[in-house]
Structure formats: C-alpha cells, structure tokens
Enzyme design. Structure first.
Site, PDB file in Angstrom:
ATOM      1  N   LYS A 164     -35.398 101.189  65.209  1.00 17.69           N
ATOM      2  CA  LYS A 164     -36.941 101.818  65.129  1.00 17.69           C
ATOM      3  C   LYS A 164     -37.310 100.149  64.583  1.00 17.69           C
ATOM      4  O   LYS A 164     -38.623  99.830  64.404  1.00 17.69           O
ATOM      5  CB  LYS A 164     -37.057 102.748  64.489  1.00 17.69           C
ATOM      6  CG  LYS A 164     -36.433 103.690  65.458  1.00 17.69           C
ATOM      7  CD  LYS A 164     -36.695 104.986  63.845  1.00 17.69           C
ATOM      8  CE  LYS A 164     -36.189 106.260  64.191  1.00 17.69           C
ATOM      9  NZ  LYS A 164     -36.176 107.403  63.250  1.00 17.69           N
ATOM     10  N   ASP A 198     -28.107  91.624  58.731  1.00 20.46           N
ATOM     11  CA  ASP A 198     -27.502  91.813  57.592  1.00 20.46           C
ATOM     12  C   ASP A 198     -25.581  91.887  57.850  1.00 20.46           C
ATOM     13  O   ASP A 198     -25.389  90.363  57.096  1.00 20.46           O
ATOM     14  CB  ASP A 198     -27.569  93.159  57.402  1.00 20.46           C
ATOM     15  CG  ASP A 198     -26.991  93.620  55.945  1.00 20.46           C
ATOM     16  OD1 ASP A 198     -26.651  92.915  55.109  1.00 20.46           O
ATOM     17  OD2 ASP A 198     -27.095  94.804  55.787  1.00 20.46           O
ATOM     18  N   VAL A 219     -34.493  95.715  51.468  1.00 19.95           N
ATOM     19  CA  VAL A 219     -35.711  95.284  51.586  1.00 19.95           C
ATOM     20  C   VAL A 219     -36.033  96.354  52.401  1.00 19.95           C
ATOM     21  O   VAL A 219     -35.721  97.099  53.727  1.00 19.95           O
ATOM     22  CB  VAL A 219     -35.724  94.103  52.117  1.00 19.95           C
ATOM     23  CG1 VAL A 219     -35.892  92.476  50.993  1.00 19.95           C
ATOM     24  CG2 VAL A 219     -35.579  93.765  54.084  1.00 19.95           C
TER      25      VAL A 219
HETATM   26  P1  IMP Z   1     -26.188  94.901  60.005  1.00 18.08           P
HETATM   27  O1  IMP Z   1     -25.677  95.250  62.026  1.00 18.08           O
HETATM   28  O2  IMP Z   1     -25.403  95.027  58.755  1.00 18.08           O
HETATM   29  O3  IMP Z   1     -26.726  93.357  60.852  1.00 18.08           O
HETATM   30  O4  IMP Z   1     -27.531  95.547  60.111  1.00 18.08           O
HETATM   31  C1  IMP Z   1     -27.913  96.752  61.193  1.00 18.08           C
HETATM   32  C2  IMP Z   1     -29.497  97.179  60.881  1.00 18.08           C
HETATM   33  O5  IMP Z   1     -29.383  97.676  59.605  1.00 18.08           O
HETATM   34  C3  IMP Z   1     -30.598  96.521  60.544  1.00 18.08           C
HETATM   35  O6  IMP Z   1     -31.457  96.647  61.691  1.00 18.08           O
HETATM   36  C4  IMP Z   1     -31.196  97.002  59.935  1.00 18.08           C
HETATM   37  O7  IMP Z   1     -31.919  98.146  60.758  1.00 18.08           O
HETATM   38  C5  IMP Z   1     -30.291  98.137  58.885  1.00 18.08           C
HETATM   39  N1  IMP Z   1     -30.682  96.829  57.507  1.00 18.08           N
HETATM   40  C6  IMP Z   1     -29.666  95.767  57.087  1.00 18.08           C
HETATM   41  N2  IMP Z   1     -30.140  95.341  56.124  1.00 18.08           N
HETATM   42  C7  IMP Z   1     -31.662  96.265  55.891  1.00 18.08           C
HETATM   43  C8  IMP Z   1     -32.516  96.003  54.638  1.00 18.08           C
HETATM   44  O8  IMP Z   1     -31.773  95.690  53.395  1.00 18.08           O
HETATM   45  N3  IMP Z   1     -33.175  97.261  54.644  1.00 18.08           N
HETATM   46  C9  IMP Z   1     -33.359  98.081  55.761  1.00 18.08           C
HETATM   47  N4  IMP Z   1     -32.270  98.014  56.376  1.00 18.08           N
HETATM   48  C10 IMP Z   1     -31.514  97.086  56.678  1.00 18.08           C
END
Ligand code: IMP
Ligand code: MG
Length: 180
Positions: free
Chosen positions: A42, A102, A152
C-alpha cells in the site's frame, strides 16, 4: 495522537521539491513512450499520487500488492503477491513505483515476476532508499532520498497501519511502545 513520538526526517517541502525533480527526469526519459506506472501497495500510493501529477507524458497506472512475512518492522525474506495487475505488461514500458527499498527482497521478487511477462522496458522509481539493510542487489533507476537505518513512517508509510496520512516522513522514536 497522530504525529506524536515522531521526529521529522524529510519535510513536506523537501518531498515536494524532490518529487518535482524526479518527475521531470521521468518526463524527459519517457517523452516519446507510453508509460505504465505500477505502484506497489500500500505504501506507494501517496508518493505515486504526487509523482503522477508532475509527470508530463502519457501515463497509465496499475497496482500490485505484496506482503512479506514476519515481524512488523523486519522483513523475513518471503514475499507474496496479494493483488496482481489488471492489465498485461507485455510490450509496455513499465515503471515500478515503490515507497522504500529496505532489504530489496520485495523489489527483487517483483522485478523477477514482471520481467518474466516481457515488458518492453522495466525500471524502478523509489522514494526512499535504506541501503544499510540491503540483502540483494537492486538497481534504482530513480530515487528520492537515501535514508539512515531507522524505521520511518508517514507519506504513505505505516507502522501497523498507522501514520500513512502524515504529510512528511518521520522516524518512529519508540516502536516498542506502539505495540501496546
Ligand atoms: P524490503 O523488501 O525489505 O526492501 O521492504 C519491503 C517493504 O517493507 C517496503 O515496501 C515497505 O512497505 C516496508 N518497509 C521497509 N522499511 C520500512 C520502514 O522504515 N517503514 C515502513 N515500512 C517499511
Ligand atoms: Mg512497500
């Protein structure tokens, strides 16, 4: 109260300025092409809504939904699609729009999935880049801000579905307290 216990990291003014810069870069790059922006739900909906209003080219939009398993402030590595695209991406110029990268696992999974469907081109636009916790290499064609390793919220990003409506990006000072 919304906004309490949150320290501003990127103000509304900074977001606005940077998003306009990103939009003009995108407008230039896709000037002669029809663009399909795919928002990752979202979190990206606020960013994408602002971005699209500054992009000056032919843009269609679609959305994908994903969840990654695991605790709320950490990605476990497993990604699942909860909502797929309504339209085919075959032969189209696709720009994937993410709120934050992330670990990179969500993006990696989505890129692999979309690439299999043979778009004419596939690029990535992410508002926030948090490189400290990256687990897989992903290339961001457009990014807004590189941020430190903190959780964040705001401007579409949530903690347990809260804070998405904040007009700025802030650091949640005490996530543990929130769990109560
Ligand atoms: P990743 O797969 O670890 O790169 O991150 C996937 C998802 O985790 C992102 O698209 C966000 O929806 C959520 N996410 C990662 N870091 C944060 C943060 O610091 N705050 C809020 N959502 C996060
Ligand atoms: Mg996301």
């Amino acid at each position: 109260m919304e906004g309490e216990g949150i320290k501003t990291l990127i103000s509304h003014e900074e977001l606005d300025k940077r998003i306009k810069e990103m939009a003009s870069e995108i407008s230039r790059d896709y000037a002669k092409q029809d663009l399909l922006m795919v928002g990752v739900l979202k979190g990206s909906f606020v960013f994408m809504a602002d971005l699209i209003r500054h992009v000056d080219c032919n843009v269609a939009v679609d959305f994908m939904g994903t969840v990654s398993y695991g605790a709320s402030t950490k990605s476990s590595g497993e990604v699942r699609i909860t909502k797929d695209l309504e339209e085919s991406v075959a032969g189209r110029h696709v720009l994937l729009v993410e709120d934050i990268v992330d670990t990179g696992l969500t993006l990696r999974y989505l890129l692999d999935t979309l690439r299999n469907r043979q778009p004419a081109s596939l690029k990535v636009c992410a508002l926030l880049d948090k490189p400290a916790r990256r687990r897989v290499r992903v290339n961001l064609d457009y990014y807004g801000f590189i941020i430190p390793n903190a959780f964040v919220v705001g401007y579409g990003l949530d903690y347990a579905e809260k804070y998405r409506g904040l007009p700025y990006v802030g650091v949640l000072e005490n996530p543990e307290k929130e769990k109560k």
